[in-house]
Design a protein around this motif. Structure first.
Motif, mmCIF file in Angstrom:
data_model
loop_
_atom_site.group_PDB
_atom_site.id
_atom_site.type_symbol
_atom_site.label_atom_id
_atom_site.label_comp_id
_atom_site.label_asym_id
_atom_site.label_seq_id
_atom_site.Cartn_x
_atom_site.Cartn_y
_atom_site.Cartn_z
ATOM 1 N N ARG A 1 -12.438 -3.502 3.863
ATOM 2 C CA ARG A 1 -11.275 -4.333 3.546
ATOM 3 C C ARG A 1 -10.352 -4.524 4.743
ATOM 4 N NH1 ARG A 1 -8.794 -1.216 -1.252
ATOM 5 N NH2 ARG A 1 -7.186 -2.787 -1.007
ATOM 6 N N ALA A 2 -10.590 -3.768 5.814
ATOM 7 C CA ALA A 2 -9.767 -3.903 7.021
ATOM 8 C C ALA A 2 -10.587 -3.458 8.223
ATOM 9 C CB ALA A 2 -8.504 -3.056 6.900
ATOM 10 N N LYS B 1 -7.944 -2.193 13.782
ATOM 11 C CA LYS B 1 -6.607 -2.568 13.320
ATOM 12 C C LYS B 1 -5.925 -1.376 12.630
ATOM 13 C CE LYS B 1 -4.773 -6.736 11.183
ATOM 14 N NZ LYS B 1 -5.103 -7.872 10.347
ATOM 15 N N VAL B 2 -6.699 -0.654 11.822
ATOM 16 C CA VAL B 2 -6.171 0.525 11.131
ATOM 17 C C VAL B 2 -5.797 1.599 12.149
ATOM 18 C CG1 VAL B 2 -6.721 2.373 9.500
ATOM 19 C CG2 VAL B 2 -7.460 0.036 9.023
ATOM 20 N N ALA B 3 -6.675 1.834 13.125
ATOM 21 C CA ALA B 3 -6.405 2.848 14.145
ATOM 22 C C ALA B 3 -5.152 2.501 14.952
ATOM 23 C CB ALA B 3 -7.609 2.996 15.072
ATOM 24 N N GLU C 1 0.875 -5.380 5.982
ATOM 25 C CA GLU C 1 1.844 -4.560 5.239
ATOM 26 C C GLU C 1 1.125 -3.513 4.390
ATOM 27 O OE1 GLU C 1 1.904 -8.063 4.980
ATOM 28 O OE2 GLU C 1 3.379 -8.211 6.592
ATOM 29 N N GLU C 2 0.007 -3.913 3.761
ATOM 30 C CA GLU C 2 -0.754 -2.967 2.942
ATOM 31 C C GLU C 2 -1.361 -1.863 3.805
ATOM 32 O OE1 GLU C 2 -2.418 -5.644 -0.750
ATOM 33 O OE2 GLU C 2 -3.220 -6.058 1.256
ATOM 34 N N ALA D 1 -11.359 -8.313 -1.066
ATOM 35 C CA ALA D 1 -10.245 -8.995 -0.401
ATOM 36 C C ALA D 1 -9.706 -8.134 0.741
ATOM 37 C CB ALA D 1 -9.136 -9.277 -1.405
ATOM 38 N N ALA D 2 -9.426 -8.779 1.865
ATOM 39 C CA ALA D 2 -8.920 -8.065 3.035
ATOM 40 C C ALA D 2 -7.496 -7.579 2.796
ATOM 41 C CB ALA D 2 -8.956 -8.980 4.251
#
Length: 154
Positions: free
Chosen positions: A137-138, A142-144, A100-101, A95-96
Motif C-alpha cells: 500500500r506504500a 517513502k515509509v523509511a 498523512e496516513e 488502495a495506496a
C-alpha cells in the motif's frame, strides 16, 4: 488457492476475449511472476493473498522504475507503455496510503515501541512494526523516509 490469483486468472480470460493485448500481456506477466515465486526456494508452495500482493507491488515498482529510466533515455513511447502496465497492475493492489496516513502509522509505531527518545537507533524497531501495515500500500522508501524524518525530529 488465493482469491486474488483466481481474480487475476478471470481478468486474463476477460482481457483475452476482449482482445485487449496490453491488459492480457500484463496480467500474463504478473501470473508468471506469481508462479515463479511459488516455485522459488527448496519447496513449491501456494502463495497467500498477502504474498500475491507483495509480488504485485514488486512488479508495479519495476514498471515505475523502468518508466523513469525510459524518460531519462528520451524514450517516451516506452515509458508510456510501462506506465500503462503499472496502471493495470495497480487495479489489483489495495488502495495506496496517503502521506498523512503513512505519517500517522509511523507516529503510532514510534509511540508503541517507545522509540521516541532513541533517535535513529530505533529505525529497525519502528520499520519492523510499520512495514507489515504498509505492505503493498506504500513504497518502502517513502515509509523509511518518514520514519527517518520523525525519528530525527524526536
Amino acid at each position: 488457492m488465493s482469491a486474488l490469483k483466481d481474480r487475476l486468472r478471470a481478468e486474463l480470460t476477460a482481457a483475452m476475449k476482449a482482445r485487449d493485448s496490453l491488459r492480457s500481456s500484463t496480467i500474463r506477466m504478473v501470473l508468471t511472476s506469481i508462479t515463479n515465486a511459488e516455485v522459488a526456494g527448496t519447496e513449491a508452495r501456494e502463495l497467500s493473498d498477502d504474498d500475491v500482493i507483495g509480488v504485485l507491488a514488486t512488479e508495479a515498482k519495476k514498471r515505475r522504475e523502468a518508466a523513469e529510466a525510459f524518460d531519462a533515455g528520451q524514450r517516451p513511447e516506452l515509458a508510456q507503455k510501462e506506465r500503462d502496465e503499472a496502471a493495470v497492475i495497480a487495479e489489483f493492489l489495495p488502495a495506496a496510503l496517503s502521506d498523512e496516513e503513512i505519517a500517522a502509522l509511523v507516529s503510532d509505531a514510534i509511540a508503541s515501541t517507545g522509540a521516541a527518545g532513541e533517535g535513529m537507533k530505533a529505525m529497525g524497531k519502528v520499520m519492523g512494526v510499520v512495514t507489515p501495515q504498509t505492505k503493498g500500500r506504500a513504497d518502502g522508501a517513502k515509509v523509511a523516509a518518514e520514519v527517518r524524518r520523525q525519528l530525527g525530529a524526536s
